[in-house]
Every structure is written in C-alpha cells, then in structure tokens.
Design a protein around this motif. Structure first.
Motif, short mmCIF file in Angstrom:
data_model
loop_
_atom_site.label_atom_id
_atom_site.label_comp_id
_atom_site.label_asym_id
_atom_site.label_seq_id
_atom_site.Cartn_x
_atom_site.Cartn_y
_atom_site.Cartn_z
N GLN A 1 0.85 -1.19 0.00
CA GLN A 1 0.00 0.00 0.00
C GLN A 1 0.88 1.24 0.00
O GLN A 1 1.86 1.31 0.74
N VAL A 2 0.56 2.20 -0.84
CA VAL A 2 1.29 3.46 -0.93
C VAL A 2 0.38 4.57 -0.46
O VAL A 2 -0.72 4.72 -0.97
N GLN A 3 0.83 5.33 0.51
CA GLN A 3 0.09 6.52 0.94
C GLN A 3 0.87 7.74 0.49
O GLN A 3 2.09 7.83 0.71
N LEU A 4 0.18 8.66 -0.14
CA LEU A 4 0.81 9.84 -0.71
C LEU A 4 0.34 11.08 0.03
O LEU A 4 -0.84 11.21 0.36
N VAL A 5 1.27 12.00 0.26
CA VAL A 5 0.94 13.23 0.96
C VAL A 5 1.44 14.42 0.14
O VAL A 5 2.65 14.54 -0.11
N GLU A 6 0.51 15.28 -0.26
CA GLU A 6 0.85 16.48 -1.01
C GLU A 6 1.04 17.67 -0.07
O GLU A 6 0.45 17.73 1.01
N SER A 7 1.86 18.61 -0.53
CA SER A 7 2.04 19.87 0.20
C SER A 7 2.43 20.95 -0.78
O SER A 7 2.75 20.66 -1.94
N GLY A 8 2.39 22.20 -0.32
CA GLY A 8 2.86 23.30 -1.13
C GLY A 8 1.78 24.17 -1.74
O GLY A 8 2.08 25.18 -2.37
N GLY A 9 0.52 23.78 -1.57
CA GLY A 9 -0.54 24.61 -2.10
C GLY A 9 -0.70 25.90 -1.32
O GLY A 9 -0.07 26.10 -0.28
N GLY A 10 -1.54 26.79 -1.85
CA GLY A 10 -1.76 28.05 -1.16
C GLY A 10 -2.47 29.04 -2.06
O GLY A 10 -3.00 28.68 -3.11
N ARG A 27 6.33 3.11 1.09
CA ARG A 27 6.93 2.47 -0.07
C ARG A 27 7.68 3.50 -0.90
O ARG A 27 7.31 4.66 -0.93
N THR A 28 8.66 3.04 -1.65
CA THR A 28 9.36 3.94 -2.55
C THR A 28 8.52 4.21 -3.79
O THR A 28 7.70 3.39 -4.21
#
Length: 123
Positions: A1-10, A27-28
C-alpha cells in the motif's frame, strides 16, 4: 500500500508561482509512474502532468505546457510540480497519484492517491 501526501498549495496572485511536493509513506516511488491531477467542484478530476518511473518522459495537458514542470527525485523519494505564470483557471485541488503499469493520463488508471492540496489563484 502506498500513501501519498501532497504539500505546497496556497493562495497566490495571477502570474505567481507555487511548487507542489508529494511524498509517499510506506513504499518507494521509484517503480511507479507519478501523475498530478486537479479537480474543481462539480467537475471530473483532470490530468495535469505525468512522469515515468525513471523520469525519462513527461507529458502535460495542453493548458499547462510551458508553465508547469513535473519532476521527481527517486533518491529522495519525492515528486514535484513547479507551477509558474499561474492563472485563475488553475485554481483547483491538486492531487498526486501513483501508477504501476503503462503510462496513462486517465485518473481511473492510477492505483494510489493523496488527499490533495488546494491551489487558489486570485486575479
């Protein structure tokens, strides 16, 4: 299972820039094609850009060509989207996604998704 986390919006004014990042947990990313998609209320999720698993190829939707750049650093396990010359019509919730398979620009082909980061461009 891959969990992805986004950032940088605004919130940014038209003509400005933002840099989105996406990092996985668990996971890579190195074996996956990675894409950015965006969605506004009442509309389907829209393809923005994709980069192949080794970073050898990139594809963009026409509306962002020349303004957005997708990149990845497999050593740091990070995906990025540099967005320049932003326009109000770029306002959306931006998602990163991972796909293990043939390169695709179709959202339903991606197996793993983040929760999104909001980008708002004021005129």
């Amino acid at each position: 299972q891959v969990q992805l986390v986004e950032s940088g919006g605004g919130l940014v004014q038209a003509g400005g820039s933002l840099r989105l990042s996406c990092v996985p947990s668990g996971r890579t990313l190195s074996g996956y094609d990675m894409g950015w998609f965006r969605q506004t209320p009442g509309k389907e999720r829209e393809f923005v850009a994709v980069i192949t698993s080794r970073g050898g190829s990139t594809y963009y939707t026409d509306s962002v060509k020349g303004r957005f750049t997708i990149s990845r650093d497999n050593a740091k396990n990070t995906l990025s989207l540099q967005m320049n010359s932003l326009k109000p019509e770029d306002t959306a919730l931006y998602y990163c996604a991972a796909r293990n398979g043939i390169t695709s620009v179709t959202a339903r082909d991606y197996q793993y998704w983040g929760r999104g980061t909001q980008v708002t461009v004021s005129s």
